[in-house]
Write an enzyme that holds these catalytic residues in place. Structure first.
Site, mmCIF file in Angstrom:
data_model
loop_
_atom_site.group_PDB
_atom_site.id
_atom_site.type_symbol
_atom_site.label_atom_id
_atom_site.label_comp_id
_atom_site.label_asym_id
_atom_site.label_seq_id
_atom_site.Cartn_x
_atom_site.Cartn_y
_atom_site.Cartn_z
ATOM 1 N N SER A 144 0.600 -1.180 -0.082
ATOM 2 C CA SER A 144 0.281 -0.088 -0.253
ATOM 3 C C SER A 144 0.695 0.331 -0.136
ATOM 4 O O SER A 144 2.293 1.040 0.521
ATOM 5 C CB SER A 144 -0.831 0.053 1.680
ATOM 6 O OG SER A 144 -1.118 1.662 1.349
ATOM 7 N N TYR A 157 -2.504 -2.024 10.572
ATOM 8 C CA TYR A 157 -2.631 -2.262 8.336
ATOM 9 C C TYR A 157 -1.659 -2.059 7.874
ATOM 10 O O TYR A 157 -0.702 -2.049 7.096
ATOM 11 C CB TYR A 157 -3.836 -1.563 8.060
ATOM 12 C CG TYR A 157 -3.947 -1.400 6.590
ATOM 13 C CD1 TYR A 157 -4.782 -2.844 5.892
ATOM 14 C CD2 TYR A 157 -3.253 -0.712 5.539
ATOM 15 C CE1 TYR A 157 -4.958 -2.646 4.524
ATOM 16 C CE2 TYR A 157 -3.810 -0.145 4.571
ATOM 17 C CZ TYR A 157 -3.666 -1.658 3.996
ATOM 18 O OH TYR A 157 -4.481 -1.658 2.868
#
Ligand SMILES: NC(=O)c1ccc[n+]([C@@H]2O[C@H](COP(=O)([O-])OP(=O)(O)OC[C@H]3O[C@@H](n4cnc5c(N)ncnc54)[C@H](O)[C@@H]3O)[C@@H](O)[C@H]2O)c1
Length: 257
Positions: A144, A157
């Site tokens: 990400s 995350y």
């Protein structure tokens, strides 16, 4: 001729937004594809869509929890049984957690580490013998933009996504001598069914949803899943034969947001 004629790809999280788009694209390019996911309803829809959009597509599916270590051997055995070889592994399955780090619980830490990070490690380990034998084996790990760009509220995350980049670099070093390339793609805001459901539950309007992406990147819009599937496909292809250990930003210029 497709770019992946004769090749076999495993894609985890293959029933989700980015995974299903990647599955379709690999099939369009001639690959035989194993999609792996926990969600059987979404999987049925993803496979039906691929078969409709790509006549003659060879797609198999497996419903397992990648967050359990034993699933890795099951996935590799299924791919070999179905297609006889493995050339590409796309580690893409992911979950989110919205606890600030000051409140993060052991249960959520353990689950997010198991799914987002350890599943990538275990499945890579299990698939590596077949990837080495392939002669052009390639792993693409979906990280990400938030592996690099901090924010409040999704620390667990973001830690897993940073870990994926680190794992990618180490594995690229270790596997170069075996002929396996290892890379990461770092998507920015990508509009998937996950976001659609979440925003619908929050009662957001279309204009509000579009506005959310305006300040997060130079391109000032959400990516479509297919716009992330293309960088995944390219990194896995022969066209990226001199690319390994990289983290490719597919974030609409997010760093400048
Ligand atoms: N969408 C975005 O904005 C965005 C941005 C950056 C990174 N990513 C990453 O891209 C990847 C795909 O995300 P997406 O947006 O398509 O999400 P998604 O939620 O649509 O898809 C993820 C898929 O993974 C599956 N999955 C989750 N846990 C699993 C488990 N334990 N075992 C097997 N399957 C499991 C889900 O069922 C789902 O189908 C994720 O790793 C995500 O972190 C997404």
């Amino acid at each position: 001729m497709g770019r992946f004629d004769g090749r076999v790809a495993i894609i985890t999280g293959g029933a989700g937004g980015i995974g299903a788009a990647a599955g379709r694209l690999f099939c369009e390019e001639g690959a035989r594809v194993l999609l792996v996911d926990l969600d059987s309803g979404a999987m049925a829809a993803a496979c039906a869509d691929i078969r409709k959009q790509v006549p003659g597509a060879q797609v198999s599916d497996l419903i397992v929890d990648v967050g359990i270590e034993d699933s890795a051997a099951q996935i590799v055995a299924h791919a070999k049984r179905a297609f006889g070889r493995i050339d590409v592994l796309v580690n893409n399955a992911g979950i989110r957690s919205y606890e600030p780090l000051a409140e993060a619980k052991r249960e959520t830490w353990e689950r997010i580490l198991a799914v987002n990070l350890l599943s990538y490690a275990y499945l890579s380990r299990e698939a590596l013998p077949a990837l080495r034998a392939s002669g052009h084996g390639s792993i693409v790990n979906v990280s990400s933009m938030h592996a690099f760009i901090p924010r409040a509220g999704m620390g667990q995350y973001d830690v897993t996504k940073a870990g994926i980049v680190s794992m990618t670099r180490t594995l690229a070093f270790e596997e170069a001598r075996h002929g396996v390339r290892v890379n990461a793609v770092c998507p920015g805001a990508t509009f998937t069914p996950f976001h659609a459901k979440r925003f619908a539950a929050d009662g957001r309007t279309q204009a509000e949803i579009e506005a959310l992406a305006v300040n997060c990147c130079v391109l000032k819009r959400w990516a479509a899943p297919r716009e992330i599937a293309y960088p995944i496909l390219w990194l896995a292809s022969e066209e990226a034969s001199y690319v390994t250990g990289t983290a490719l930003m597919a974030d609409g210029g997010g760093f400048a947001g």
